[in-house]
Design an enzyme around this catalytic site. Sequence first.
Site, mmCIF file in Angstrom:
data_model
loop_
_atom_site.group_PDB
_atom_site.id
_atom_site.type_symbol
_atom_site.label_atom_id
_atom_site.label_comp_id
_atom_site.label_asym_id
_atom_site.label_seq_id
_atom_site.Cartn_x
_atom_site.Cartn_y
_atom_site.Cartn_z
ATOM 1 N N ASN A 109 0.800 -1.317 -0.193
ATOM 2 C CA ASN A 109 -0.084 -0.085 -0.187
ATOM 3 C C ASN A 109 0.737 1.293 0.044
ATOM 4 O O ASN A 109 1.982 1.381 0.513
ATOM 5 C CB ASN A 109 -0.958 -0.031 1.202
ATOM 6 C CG ASN A 109 -0.513 0.688 2.392
ATOM 7 O OD1 ASN A 109 -0.466 1.775 2.411
ATOM 8 N ND2 ASN A 109 0.028 -0.171 3.397
ATOM 9 N N PHE A 113 -1.754 7.951 4.087
ATOM 10 C CA PHE A 113 -2.560 8.733 5.352
ATOM 11 C C PHE A 113 -3.927 9.436 4.925
ATOM 12 O O PHE A 113 -4.243 10.634 5.108
ATOM 13 C CB PHE A 113 -1.854 9.814 6.119
ATOM 14 C CG PHE A 113 -0.652 9.213 6.871
ATOM 15 C CD1 PHE A 113 -0.849 7.836 7.250
ATOM 16 C CD2 PHE A 113 0.308 9.962 7.510
ATOM 17 C CE1 PHE A 113 0.291 7.351 8.149
ATOM 18 C CE2 PHE A 113 1.187 9.609 8.544
ATOM 19 C CZ PHE A 113 1.250 8.181 8.658
ATOM 20 N N SER A 172 5.431 5.075 8.801
ATOM 21 C CA SER A 172 4.728 4.909 7.382
ATOM 22 C C SER A 172 5.774 5.416 6.112
ATOM 23 O O SER A 172 6.189 6.478 6.479
ATOM 24 C CB SER A 172 3.445 5.766 7.522
ATOM 25 O OG SER A 172 3.038 5.728 5.951
ATOM 26 N N ASN A 174 4.791 6.177 3.334
ATOM 27 C CA ASN A 174 4.138 6.468 2.452
ATOM 28 C C ASN A 174 3.888 8.223 2.474
ATOM 29 O O ASN A 174 3.347 9.038 1.889
ATOM 30 C CB ASN A 174 2.731 5.907 2.259
ATOM 31 C CG ASN A 174 3.028 4.507 1.610
ATOM 32 O OD1 ASN A 174 3.765 4.239 1.151
ATOM 33 N ND2 ASN A 174 2.302 3.797 2.556
ATOM 34 N N THR A 175 4.627 8.980 3.474
ATOM 35 C CA THR A 175 4.495 10.223 3.672
ATOM 36 C C THR A 175 6.088 10.581 3.650
ATOM 37 O O THR A 175 6.827 10.433 4.564
ATOM 38 C CB THR A 175 4.146 10.659 5.156
ATOM 39 O OG1 THR A 175 2.582 10.368 4.942
ATOM 40 C CG2 THR A 175 4.096 12.082 5.148
ATOM 41 N N LYS A 213 5.452 3.568 17.074
ATOM 42 C CA LYS A 213 5.504 2.543 16.212
ATOM 43 C C LYS A 213 6.669 2.583 15.138
ATOM 44 O O LYS A 213 6.670 3.842 14.477
ATOM 45 C CB LYS A 213 4.114 2.525 15.143
ATOM 46 C CG LYS A 213 3.897 1.510 14.274
ATOM 47 C CD LYS A 213 2.497 1.268 13.690
ATOM 48 C CE LYS A 213 2.163 0.221 12.855
ATOM 49 N NZ LYS A 213 0.850 0.065 12.418
ATOM 50 N N ASN A 242 5.695 -1.414 11.347
ATOM 51 C CA ASN A 242 5.019 -1.113 10.285
ATOM 52 C C ASN A 242 5.394 -1.739 8.998
ATOM 53 O O ASN A 242 6.038 -2.724 9.175
ATOM 54 C CB ASN A 242 5.164 0.484 10.027
ATOM 55 C CG ASN A 242 4.034 1.153 9.652
ATOM 56 O OD1 ASN A 242 3.192 0.777 8.562
ATOM 57 N ND2 ASN A 242 3.685 2.410 10.218
HETATM 58 C C1 LIG Z 1 -3.840 -1.112 3.621
HETATM 59 C C2 LIG Z 1 -3.241 -0.850 4.839
HETATM 60 C C3 LIG Z 1 -3.411 0.366 5.358
HETATM 61 C C4 LIG Z 1 -2.511 0.709 6.562
HETATM 62 N N1 LIG Z 1 -2.752 1.888 7.201
HETATM 63 C C5 LIG Z 1 -1.841 2.368 8.423
HETATM 64 C C6 LIG Z 1 -2.036 3.437 8.951
HETATM 65 O O1 LIG Z 1 -2.802 4.286 8.628
HETATM 66 N N2 LIG Z 1 -1.254 3.763 10.064
HETATM 67 C C7 LIG Z 1 -0.378 2.640 10.528
HETATM 68 O O2 LIG Z 1 0.371 2.965 11.642
HETATM 69 N N3 LIG Z 1 -0.029 1.491 9.873
HETATM 70 C C8 LIG Z 1 -1.111 1.355 8.937
HETATM 71 N N4 LIG Z 1 -0.783 0.083 8.147
HETATM 72 C C9 LIG Z 1 0.172 -0.879 8.783
HETATM 73 C C10 LIG Z 1 -0.435 -1.876 9.549
HETATM 74 O O3 LIG Z 1 -0.883 -1.306 10.673
HETATM 75 C C11 LIG Z 1 0.609 -2.973 10.144
HETATM 76 O O4 LIG Z 1 1.727 -2.449 10.976
HETATM 77 C C12 LIG Z 1 1.229 -3.646 8.755
HETATM 78 O O5 LIG Z 1 0.421 -3.844 7.761
HETATM 79 C C13 LIG Z 1 1.687 -4.946 9.152
HETATM 80 O O6 LIG Z 1 0.610 -5.854 9.837
HETATM 81 P P1 LIG Z 1 0.155 -7.044 8.974
HETATM 82 O O7 LIG Z 1 1.052 -7.782 8.176
HETATM 83 O O8 LIG Z 1 -0.843 -7.743 9.890
HETATM 84 O O9 LIG Z 1 -0.664 -6.075 8.041
HETATM 85 C C14 LIG Z 1 -1.589 -0.227 6.985
HETATM 86 C C15 LIG Z 1 -1.507 -1.313 6.569
HETATM 87 C C16 LIG Z 1 -2.258 -1.843 5.268
HETATM 88 C C17 LIG Z 1 -2.105 -3.252 4.824
#
Ligand SMILES: Cc1cc2nc3c(=O)[nH]c(=O)nc-3n(C[C@H](O)[C@H](O)[C@H](O)COP(=O)(O)O)c2cc1C
Length: 362
Positions: A109, A113, A172, A174-175, A213, A242
Amino acid sequence: MIRLIDYARPFAALIDPEEAHRLAVSALKVLPTLAIGHDDPILGLSVFGLDFPNPVGLAAGFDKNAEVADRILRLGFGFAEVGTLTPLPQAGNPRPRLFRLPAAEGVVNRLGFNNEGFAAAAARLAERGHRRGVVGVNIGANRDSRDRAADYVAGIETFAPLASYFVVNISSPNTPGLRDLQAAPALDDLLARVIEARDRAVETAGRKALLLKISPDLSLAELDDLIAVVRKRGADGLIVSNTTVTRPALLRDTAAREEGGLSGRPLFSLSTWMLAETFRRVGREIPLVGVGGVDSAEAAWTKILAGASLVQLYTGMIFHGFGLVNRIKLGLDERLRRSGYISIADAIGAEARAIAAEPWPT
Ligand SMILES: Cc1cc2nc3c(=O)[nH]c(=O)nc-3n(C[C@H](O)[C@H](O)[C@H](O)COP(=O)(O)O)c2cc1C
Protein backbone atom coordinates in the site's frame (compact mmCIF):
# COMPACT_ATOMS: atom_id res chain seq x y z
CA MET A 1 -23.72 -13.17 11.13
CA ILE A 2 -19.96 -13.13 11.50
CA ARG A 3 -19.78 -16.36 9.49
CA LEU A 4 -21.86 -14.79 6.75
CA ILE A 5 -19.33 -11.99 6.43
CA ASP A 6 -16.61 -14.61 6.36
CA TYR A 7 -18.23 -16.25 3.36
CA ALA A 8 -18.22 -12.91 1.54
CA ARG A 9 -14.43 -12.97 1.52
CA PRO A 10 -13.85 -14.96 -1.72
CA PHE A 11 -16.03 -12.41 -3.54
CA ALA A 12 -14.12 -9.56 -1.94
CA ALA A 13 -10.94 -11.03 -3.48
CA LEU A 14 -12.33 -10.38 -6.95
CA ILE A 15 -12.99 -6.66 -6.58
CA ASP A 16 -10.71 -3.65 -6.29
CA PRO A 17 -8.94 -3.84 -2.91
CA GLU A 18 -9.93 -0.34 -1.81
CA GLU A 19 -13.55 -1.02 -2.70
CA ALA A 20 -13.35 -4.32 -0.77
CA HIS A 21 -12.08 -2.41 2.24
CA ARG A 22 -14.89 0.12 2.01
CA LEU A 23 -17.42 -2.71 1.81
CA ALA A 24 -15.88 -4.46 4.82
CA VAL A 25 -16.22 -1.31 6.94
CA SER A 26 -19.82 -0.87 5.76
CA ALA A 27 -20.60 -4.52 6.56
CA LEU A 28 -19.28 -4.08 10.08
CA LYS A 29 -21.47 -1.02 10.59
CA VAL A 30 -24.61 -3.06 10.03
CA LEU A 31 -23.57 -6.02 12.18
CA PRO A 32 -26.11 -6.54 14.93
CA THR A 33 -24.94 -5.26 18.28
CA LEU A 34 -23.71 -8.46 19.87
CA ALA A 35 -22.43 -8.39 23.41
CA ILE A 36 -18.65 -8.65 23.70
CA GLY A 37 -17.90 -12.33 24.31
CA HIS A 38 -15.95 -13.42 27.34
CA ASP A 39 -12.46 -14.67 26.64
CA ASP A 40 -10.81 -17.45 28.58
CA PRO A 41 -9.07 -15.67 31.49
CA ILE A 42 -5.81 -17.46 30.58
CA LEU A 43 -5.60 -15.10 27.54
CA GLY A 44 -6.07 -11.93 29.59
CA LEU A 45 -3.21 -9.63 30.54
CA SER A 46 -2.42 -6.19 31.82
CA VAL A 47 -0.04 -4.05 29.76
CA PHE A 48 0.89 -0.38 30.19
CA GLY A 49 -1.84 0.10 32.76
CA LEU A 50 -4.66 -1.35 30.61
CA ASP A 51 -6.50 -4.65 30.97
CA PHE A 52 -6.76 -6.67 27.76
CA PRO A 53 -9.23 -9.61 27.58
CA ASN A 54 -6.94 -11.21 24.99
CA PRO A 55 -3.68 -10.14 23.30
CA VAL A 56 -4.92 -9.98 19.67
CA GLY A 57 -5.63 -6.48 18.36
CA LEU A 58 -6.60 -4.98 15.03
CA ALA A 59 -3.70 -2.96 13.60
CA ALA A 60 -3.97 0.64 12.42
CA GLY A 61 -5.14 1.35 8.88
CA PHE A 62 -8.36 -0.67 8.78
CA ASP A 63 -10.51 1.73 10.81
CA LYS A 64 -8.70 4.91 9.82
CA ASN A 65 -11.63 7.17 10.73
CA ALA A 66 -12.85 5.54 13.96
CA GLU A 67 -16.09 4.36 12.35
CA VAL A 68 -16.25 0.78 13.65
CA ALA A 69 -14.06 0.46 16.75
CA ASP A 70 -16.79 -1.16 18.86
CA ARG A 71 -17.71 -3.53 16.04
CA ILE A 72 -14.09 -4.63 15.85
CA LEU A 73 -14.11 -5.41 19.56
CA ARG A 74 -17.28 -7.43 19.05
CA LEU A 75 -15.54 -9.56 16.42
CA GLY A 76 -13.40 -10.80 19.31
CA PHE A 77 -10.36 -8.54 19.08
CA GLY A 78 -8.80 -7.73 22.45
CA PHE A 79 -8.28 -4.13 21.34
CA ALA A 80 -8.74 -1.86 18.35
CA GLU A 81 -6.48 0.88 17.01
CA VAL A 82 -8.03 3.65 14.93
CA GLY A 83 -6.11 5.88 12.51
CA THR A 84 -3.68 6.94 11.34
CA LEU A 85 -5.33 10.31 11.83
CA THR A 86 -3.86 13.65 10.79
CA PRO A 87 -5.01 17.09 11.99
CA LEU A 88 -6.54 18.07 8.64
CA PRO A 89 -8.44 15.69 6.38
CA GLN A 90 -6.36 14.57 3.42
CA ALA A 91 -7.01 12.57 0.26
CA GLY A 92 -3.79 10.55 0.24
CA ASN A 93 -1.93 9.45 -2.89
CA PRO A 94 -3.53 8.98 -6.32
CA ARG A 95 -5.22 5.63 -6.99
CA PRO A 96 -4.45 2.83 -7.53
CA ARG A 97 -2.50 2.72 -4.29
CA LEU A 98 -3.43 -0.62 -2.71
CA PHE A 99 -2.35 -3.93 -4.27
CA ARG A 100 -2.91 -7.56 -3.31
CA LEU A 101 -0.16 -10.17 -3.65
CA PRO A 102 -2.35 -13.29 -3.68
CA ALA A 103 0.44 -15.87 -4.06
CA ALA A 104 2.43 -14.46 -1.16
CA GLU A 105 -0.62 -13.40 0.90
CA GLY A 106 0.78 -9.91 1.14
CA VAL A 107 -0.37 -6.39 0.36
CA VAL A 108 1.52 -3.35 -0.92
CA ASN A 109 0.00 0.00 0.00
CA ARG A 110 0.97 3.58 -0.64
CA LEU A 111 -2.24 5.15 0.66
CA GLY A 112 -0.43 8.13 2.20
CA PHE A 113 -2.61 8.75 5.28
CA ASN A 114 -5.95 9.21 3.52
CA ASN A 115 -8.26 10.13 6.40
CA GLU A 116 -11.04 12.48 7.49
CA GLY A 117 -8.91 14.33 10.03
CA PHE A 118 -8.95 14.71 13.82
CA ALA A 119 -12.31 16.47 14.22
CA ALA A 120 -14.43 13.84 12.42
CA ALA A 121 -12.79 10.94 14.27
CA ALA A 122 -12.94 12.72 17.64
CA ALA A 123 -16.68 13.31 17.21
CA ARG A 124 -17.21 9.58 16.57
CA LEU A 125 -15.09 8.54 19.54
CA ALA A 126 -16.95 11.02 21.75
CA GLU A 127 -20.20 9.40 20.67
CA ARG A 128 -19.01 5.99 21.82
CA GLY A 129 -18.53 7.61 25.22
CA HIS A 130 -17.05 5.43 27.91
CA ARG A 131 -18.00 2.07 26.51
CA ARG A 132 -15.92 -0.90 27.57
CA GLY A 133 -12.94 -2.02 25.53
CA VAL A 134 -9.48 -0.76 24.66
CA VAL A 135 -9.42 1.65 21.70
CA GLY A 136 -6.07 3.22 20.83
CA VAL A 137 -5.63 6.26 18.61
CA ASN A 138 -2.81 6.26 16.06
CA ILE A 139 -1.59 9.75 15.17
CA GLY A 140 0.34 11.06 12.18
CA ALA A 141 1.29 14.34 10.54
CA ASN A 142 -0.23 16.00 7.49
CA ARG A 143 1.87 15.63 4.36
CA ASP A 144 2.28 19.41 3.98
CA SER A 145 2.72 20.20 7.66
CA ARG A 146 5.46 22.73 8.43
CA ASP A 147 5.88 21.52 12.01
CA ARG A 148 5.20 17.80 12.14
CA ALA A 149 5.83 17.51 15.89
CA ALA A 150 3.07 20.11 16.40
CA ASP A 151 0.65 17.82 14.52
CA TYR A 152 1.35 14.98 16.95
CA VAL A 153 0.99 17.33 19.93
CA ALA A 154 -2.38 18.47 18.57
CA GLY A 155 -3.37 14.80 18.31
CA ILE A 156 -2.58 14.18 21.96
CA GLU A 157 -4.56 17.26 22.96
CA THR A 158 -7.56 16.31 20.81
CA PHE A 159 -7.76 12.65 21.74
CA ALA A 160 -6.57 12.63 25.38
CA PRO A 161 -10.10 12.23 26.80
CA LEU A 162 -11.08 9.71 24.11
CA ALA A 163 -8.15 7.32 23.60
CA SER A 164 -7.23 4.29 25.72
CA TYR A 165 -3.65 4.73 24.47
CA PHE A 166 -1.79 6.75 21.83
CA VAL A 167 0.45 5.65 19.00
CA VAL A 168 2.93 8.09 17.55
CA ASN A 169 3.30 6.75 14.03
CA ILE A 170 6.65 7.77 12.58
CA SER A 171 7.16 4.74 10.40
CA SER A 172 4.75 4.98 7.48
CA PRO A 173 6.80 4.82 4.26
CA ASN A 174 4.14 6.73 2.31
CA THR A 175 4.55 10.26 3.69
CA PRO A 176 7.88 11.59 2.39
CA GLY A 177 10.32 12.31 5.20
CA LEU A 178 8.10 10.93 7.99
CA ARG A 179 10.47 8.13 8.87
CA ASP A 180 13.28 10.67 9.39
CA LEU A 181 11.53 11.37 12.70
CA GLN A 182 12.92 8.03 13.90
CA ALA A 183 16.48 9.44 13.87
CA ALA A 184 17.72 10.30 17.36
CA PRO A 185 17.80 14.14 17.35
CA ALA A 186 14.39 14.51 15.66
CA LEU A 187 12.88 11.79 17.84
CA ASP A 188 14.24 13.37 20.99
CA ASP A 189 12.50 16.66 20.17
CA LEU A 190 9.29 14.92 19.08
CA LEU A 191 9.04 12.68 22.15
CA ALA A 192 9.84 15.55 24.50
CA ARG A 193 6.95 17.53 23.05
CA VAL A 194 4.36 14.75 22.85
CA ILE A 195 5.14 13.43 26.31
CA GLU A 196 4.85 16.93 27.71
CA ALA A 197 1.43 17.23 26.03
CA ARG A 198 0.39 13.83 27.38
CA ASP A 199 1.51 14.79 30.89
CA ARG A 200 -0.35 18.13 30.68
CA ALA A 201 -3.54 16.20 29.95
CA VAL A 202 -3.21 13.84 32.93
CA GLU A 203 -5.31 15.98 35.26
CA THR A 204 -8.29 16.22 32.92
CA ALA A 205 -8.04 12.92 31.03
CA GLY A 206 -5.96 10.55 33.19
CA ARG A 207 -2.57 9.19 32.19
CA LYS A 208 -2.69 7.62 28.74
CA ALA A 209 0.06 5.28 27.55
CA LEU A 210 2.09 6.59 24.64
CA LEU A 211 3.54 4.08 22.17
CA LEU A 212 5.88 4.57 19.26
CA LYS A 213 5.36 2.60 16.04
CA ILE A 214 8.59 1.77 14.28
CA SER A 215 9.75 0.55 10.89
CA PRO A 216 11.22 -2.90 10.29
CA ASP A 217 13.74 -1.26 7.96
CA LEU A 218 15.85 0.38 10.68
CA SER A 219 19.43 -0.82 10.98
CA LEU A 220 20.40 -2.26 14.35
CA ALA A 221 22.51 0.83 15.02
CA GLU A 222 19.46 3.01 14.33
CA LEU A 223 17.40 0.77 16.62
CA ASP A 224 19.99 1.23 19.39
CA ASP A 225 19.83 5.02 19.02
CA LEU A 226 16.03 5.01 18.96
CA ILE A 227 15.81 2.89 22.11
CA ALA A 228 18.24 5.21 23.90
CA VAL A 229 15.89 8.14 23.18
CA VAL A 230 12.80 6.13 24.18
CA ARG A 231 14.49 5.25 27.50
CA LYS A 232 15.48 8.85 28.09
CA ARG A 233 12.04 10.28 27.32
CA GLY A 234 10.02 7.40 28.73
CA ALA A 235 7.58 6.17 26.07
CA ASP A 236 5.37 3.38 27.40
CA GLY A 237 5.71 0.88 24.57
CA LEU A 238 6.88 0.13 21.05
CA ILE A 239 4.90 -1.29 18.14
CA VAL A 240 7.13 -3.44 15.95
CA SER A 241 6.46 -2.99 13.10
CA ASN A 242 4.97 -0.98 10.29
CA THR A 243 5.21 -2.12 6.65
CA THR A 244 8.56 -2.61 4.88
CA VAL A 245 9.89 -0.90 1.75
CA THR A 246 12.13 -3.91 1.17
CA ARG A 247 11.02 -6.87 -0.92
CA PRO A 248 12.03 -10.36 0.12
CA ALA A 249 13.56 -12.43 -2.68
CA LEU A 250 11.24 -14.95 -4.35
CA LEU A 251 8.08 -12.82 -4.40
CA ARG A 252 6.24 -14.03 -7.50
CA ASP A 253 3.36 -11.52 -7.56
CA THR A 254 3.85 -8.73 -10.09
CA ALA A 255 2.28 -6.26 -7.61
CA ALA A 256 5.41 -6.71 -5.46
CA ARG A 257 7.06 -4.24 -7.85
CA GLU A 258 4.64 -1.47 -6.86
CA GLU A 259 6.08 1.26 -4.69
CA GLY A 260 4.86 1.33 -1.11
CA GLY A 261 4.89 -0.62 2.15
CA LEU A 262 4.66 -4.41 2.08
CA SER A 263 2.58 -6.19 4.74
CA GLY A 264 1.24 -9.65 5.43
CA ARG A 265 2.96 -13.03 5.31
CA PRO A 266 6.08 -11.79 3.42
CA LEU A 267 6.66 -9.31 6.29
CA PHE A 268 6.47 -11.94 9.03
CA SER A 269 10.15 -12.97 9.26
CA LEU A 270 11.60 -9.47 9.09
CA SER A 271 9.14 -7.95 11.59
CA THR A 272 9.50 -10.89 13.99
CA TRP A 273 13.27 -10.73 13.83
CA MET A 274 13.15 -6.98 14.49
CA LEU A 275 10.79 -7.64 17.41
CA ALA A 276 13.21 -10.17 18.91
CA GLU A 277 16.12 -7.74 18.46
CA THR A 278 14.07 -5.05 20.19
CA PHE A 279 13.12 -7.39 23.05
CA ARG A 280 16.76 -8.33 23.52
CA ARG A 281 17.50 -4.64 24.08
CA VAL A 282 14.55 -3.64 26.29
CA GLY A 283 13.47 -6.91 27.94
CA ARG A 284 10.29 -6.48 29.94
CA GLU A 285 11.11 -2.86 30.74
CA ILE A 286 9.24 -1.50 27.69
CA PRO A 287 6.27 -3.61 26.50
CA LEU A 288 6.23 -4.49 22.81
CA VAL A 289 3.35 -4.98 20.38
CA GLY A 290 4.24 -7.48 17.64
CA VAL A 291 2.76 -6.77 14.20
CA GLY A 292 3.53 -8.07 10.73
CA GLY A 293 2.24 -11.19 9.03
CA VAL A 294 0.14 -12.57 11.87
CA ASP A 295 -2.30 -14.87 10.07
CA SER A 296 -2.50 -17.91 12.36
CA ALA A 297 -2.24 -18.92 16.00
CA GLU A 298 1.25 -20.23 15.28
CA ALA A 299 2.34 -16.83 13.95
CA ALA A 300 0.81 -15.00 16.95
CA TRP A 301 2.46 -17.42 19.39
CA THR A 302 5.83 -16.91 17.68
CA LYS A 303 5.44 -13.12 18.08
CA ILE A 304 4.82 -13.62 21.82
CA LEU A 305 7.86 -15.90 22.15
CA ALA A 306 9.88 -13.28 20.23
CA GLY A 307 8.96 -10.64 22.80
CA ALA A 308 5.45 -9.32 22.11
CA SER A 309 3.13 -8.65 25.03
CA LEU A 310 0.35 -7.99 22.52
CA VAL A 311 -0.02 -8.71 18.81
CA GLN A 312 -1.88 -6.94 16.04
CA LEU A 313 -2.89 -7.92 12.53
CA TYR A 314 -4.43 -6.40 9.46
CA THR A 315 -3.41 -8.13 6.19
CA GLY A 316 -4.16 -11.62 7.57
CA MET A 317 -7.80 -10.56 7.84
CA ILE A 318 -7.85 -9.56 4.15
CA PHE A 319 -6.94 -13.14 3.17
CA HIS A 320 -8.61 -15.10 5.98
CA GLY A 321 -11.69 -13.06 6.90
CA PHE A 322 -13.11 -11.67 10.13
CA GLY A 323 -13.23 -15.15 11.70
CA LEU A 324 -9.42 -15.23 11.88
CA VAL A 325 -9.25 -13.54 15.28
CA ASN A 326 -11.32 -16.24 16.98
CA ARG A 327 -9.29 -19.01 15.35
CA ILE A 328 -6.10 -17.37 16.60
CA LYS A 329 -7.47 -17.06 20.13
CA LEU A 330 -8.47 -20.74 20.22
CA GLY A 331 -5.06 -21.78 18.94
CA LEU A 332 -3.26 -19.51 21.42
CA ASP A 333 -5.27 -20.99 24.26
CA GLU A 334 -4.25 -24.50 23.17
CA ARG A 335 -0.59 -23.61 22.75
CA LEU A 336 -0.49 -21.92 26.12
CA ARG A 337 -1.94 -24.96 27.87
CA ARG A 338 0.41 -27.32 26.02
CA SER A 339 3.46 -25.17 26.72
CA GLY A 340 3.16 -25.33 30.50
CA TYR A 341 3.22 -21.53 30.82
CA ILE A 342 0.64 -20.25 33.29
CA SER A 343 -0.28 -17.18 31.25
CA ILE A 344 0.63 -15.20 28.15
CA ALA A 345 2.75 -12.92 30.32
CA ASP A 346 4.91 -15.92 31.23
CA ALA A 347 5.75 -16.75 27.60
CA ILE A 348 6.75 -13.25 26.46
CA GLY A 349 10.22 -13.23 24.94
CA ALA A 350 11.02 -16.84 25.90
CA GLU A 351 12.65 -17.40 22.50
CA ALA A 352 13.79 -13.89 21.65
CA ARG A 353 17.45 -14.84 21.81
CA ALA A 354 17.02 -17.81 19.45
CA ILE A 355 14.93 -15.82 16.97
CA ALA A 356 17.34 -12.88 16.95
CA ALA A 357 20.21 -15.30 16.34
CA GLU A 358 18.65 -16.36 13.05
CA PRO A 359 20.18 -14.65 10.00
CA TRP A 360 18.64 -11.35 8.92
CA PRO A 361 15.70 -12.31 6.70
CA THR A 362 16.14 -11.47 3.03
C1 LIG B 1 -3.99 -1.09 3.68
C2 LIG B 1 -3.12 -0.79 4.87
C3 LIG B 1 -3.21 0.46 5.48
C4 LIG B 1 -2.41 0.74 6.59
N1 LIG B 1 -2.52 1.96 7.20
C5 LIG B 1 -1.80 2.19 8.33
C6 LIG B 1 -1.95 3.42 9.02
O1 LIG B 1 -2.74 4.30 8.65
N2 LIG B 1 -1.18 3.62 10.12
C7 LIG B 1 -0.31 2.67 10.59
O2 LIG B 1 0.34 2.89 11.61
N3 LIG B 1 -0.16 1.50 9.95
C8 LIG B 1 -0.89 1.24 8.85
N4 LIG B 1 -0.75 0.04 8.22
C9 LIG B 1 0.23 -0.93 8.74
C10 LIG B 1 -0.41 -1.96 9.67
O3 LIG B 1 -0.97 -1.35 10.80
C11 LIG B 1 0.63 -3.00 10.11
O4 LIG B 1 1.63 -2.36 10.86
C12 LIG B 1 1.27 -3.71 8.93
O5 LIG B 1 0.35 -3.88 7.88
C13 LIG B 1 1.81 -5.08 9.31
O6 LIG B 1 0.79 -5.91 9.81
P1 LIG B 1 0.02 -7.00 8.89
O7 LIG B 1 1.08 -7.77 8.18
O8 LIG B 1 -0.78 -7.81 9.85
O9 LIG B 1 -0.84 -6.21 7.96
C14 LIG B 1 -1.53 -0.26 7.09
C15 LIG B 1 -1.46 -1.50 6.47
C16 LIG B 1 -2.25 -1.79 5.37
C17 LIG B 1 -2.16 -3.15 4.73
